[in-house]
Every structure is written in structure tokens, then in C-alpha cells.
Design an enzyme around this catalytic site. Structure first.
Site, PDB file in Angstrom:
ATOM      1  N   HIS A 147      59.142  65.254  20.725  1.00 12.64           N
ATOM      2  CA  HIS A 147      59.153  63.959  21.391  1.00 12.64           C
ATOM      3  C   HIS A 147      58.132  63.984  22.514  1.00 12.64           C
ATOM      4  O   HIS A 147      57.606  65.031  22.865  1.00 12.64           O
ATOM      5  CB  HIS A 147      60.547  63.639  21.963  1.00 12.64           C
ATOM      6  CG  HIS A 147      60.965  64.618  23.013  1.00 12.64           C
ATOM      7  ND1 HIS A 147      61.610  65.801  22.713  1.00 12.64           N
ATOM      8  CD2 HIS A 147      60.801  64.610  24.361  1.00 12.64           C
ATOM      9  CE1 HIS A 147      61.831  66.478  23.831  1.00 12.64           C
ATOM     10  NE2 HIS A 147      61.341  65.782  24.849  1.00 12.64           N
TER      11      HIS A 147
ATOM     12  N   HIS B 213      52.934  64.844  26.693  1.00  8.08           N
ATOM     13  CA  HIS B 213      52.699  65.936  25.753  1.00  8.08           C
ATOM     14  C   HIS B 213      53.857  66.055  24.785  1.00  8.08           C
ATOM     15  O   HIS B 213      54.927  65.491  25.005  1.00  8.08           O
ATOM     16  CB  HIS B 213      52.531  67.260  26.509  1.00  8.08           C
ATOM     17  CG  HIS B 213      53.780  67.679  27.216  1.00  8.08           C
ATOM     18  ND1 HIS B 213      54.121  67.206  28.472  1.00  8.08           N
ATOM     19  CD2 HIS B 213      54.796  68.489  26.845  1.00  8.08           C
ATOM     20  CE1 HIS B 213      55.276  67.724  28.834  1.00  8.08           C
ATOM     21  NE2 HIS B 213      55.719  68.507  27.867  1.00  8.08           N
TER      22      HIS B 213
END
EC number: 3.1.4.58
Length: 179
Positions: free
Chosen positions: A37, A121
Site C-alpha cells: 500500500h 512509497h
């Protein structure tokens, strides 16, 4: 309960990112691709009452879809102290706007402001006891394809449960982006 908000990866993209998790000289604990995620805002521990207030605040949020543009492999928190191997994302205007909108909504409900810069990220692995030079060599020599950008049209409020095998993330609520 421990909570955070995040963007899920599209399934095809998730599979391509998982292909980066090849054996290497790094001492790593790879992230389960099902758990990939892009965190928007970590909330932390919350009582059931506070969690319900956060859920409502996020439901009232209006924001446009966010453009996610991967730029390649990177490490966090820094090159001098690489502890997490990530697929880095550009700080696009729409992604930063979503991050800010989520943070503002949660802060109106009492969450403390985040004092760290937002670094979007996807966590690929936790780096164990590996010398920074070894990590840098891996980054230089890794065969990393060019990943396409994707549009996030929703985000998720997750509950995180720590287990002996790592954290497990369960969605509590899903919010469409339509602003």
C-alpha cells in the site's frame, strides 16, 4: 487499535511490484504483496470512540483522485541508514493534496500534526543487519523495470494488528475520491 490511511495498489501493478522481491545478498524480511500500500497518514493507537470519529471525518472528505508515479527503488529513512527497501513515488500535486486533506480531516478530530515530511512509497522489505554499502550496491545493480503511473480513485482506513509474522492490515472503511 492501531490505524492508518492508505492507497491500495491496483492488482496488476501489485503483481509487477512483487516481482522485485527476488533473492539477493541483502538480509531482508520481504513484505507480503497482499499488504502492499501507499500510506497517506499513520494514525496510531485509537480508542473505538476516536476511531469512529476518524471514520466519519474521512467519510466527509472531498478530494480528487491521486496520481501515483513510481520512480524506482529507494531506501528509508536515509542512504546512510537504510532500514527499509521501498518503491518510491513522486510527490505529485494530487497525491500531496490527498495527503494534506486526509491529515487535515484527522487533525480536526484531535490527531496530532505529523512533523515528518511526507515520503510516498510502497514498502518492499525491512533490511536486516546489512552494511549500507551492500544496500547501495544492490540499488545500483538491481534490474528494475519502469513502472507506469496509476490513478488512485479511493483510499482506505486500515486497522493494523501486529503478529509474530509481521503486521496484518484489515480495511475498516473505504472512501471514494471524487472531488
Amino acid at each position: 487499535m492501531r490505524l492508518f490511511t492508505a492507497i491500495d495498489l491496483p492488482d496488476g501493478f501489485r503483481n509487477e511490484v512483487a516481482d522485485l522481491q527476488a533473492p539477493s545478498a541483502l538480509d531482508t524480511r520481504w513484505t507480503d504483496p497482499a499488504q502492499f500500500h501507499v500510506t497517506l497518514r499513520f494514525i496510531g493507537d485509537a480508542s473505538p470512540e476516536r476511531a469512529a470519529r476518524y471514520e466519519q471525518a474521512l467519510a466527509d472528505l472531498t478530494a480528487p483522485a491521486a496520481r501515483c508515479e513510481p520512480y524506482g527503488l529507494d531506501v528509508l529513512p536515509s542512504r546512510r541508514s537504510p532500514r527499509v527497501l521501498v518503491l518510491g513515488l513522486e510527490r505529485t500535486e494530487s497525491l500531496l493534496a490527498l495527503h494534506t486533506a486526509v491529515g487535515d480531516a484527522l487533525e480536526r478530530e484531535g490527531l496530532s500534526p505529523d512533523d515528518r515530511d511526507y515520503t510516498p512509497h510502497v514498502t518492499l522489505a525491512r533490511v536486516g543487519d546489512t552494511a549500507p554499502e551492500t544496500v547501495h550496491a544492490f540499488l545500483r545493480t538491481a534490474d528494475v523495470p519502469s513502472f507506469p503511473a496509476f490513478q488512485a480513485d479511493r483510499f482506505v482506513l486500515y486497522e493494523s494488528t501486529l503478529t509474530s509474522d509481521g503486521a496484518v492490515y484489515d480495511p475498516r472503511a473505504i472512501y471514494p475520491l471524487n472531488g
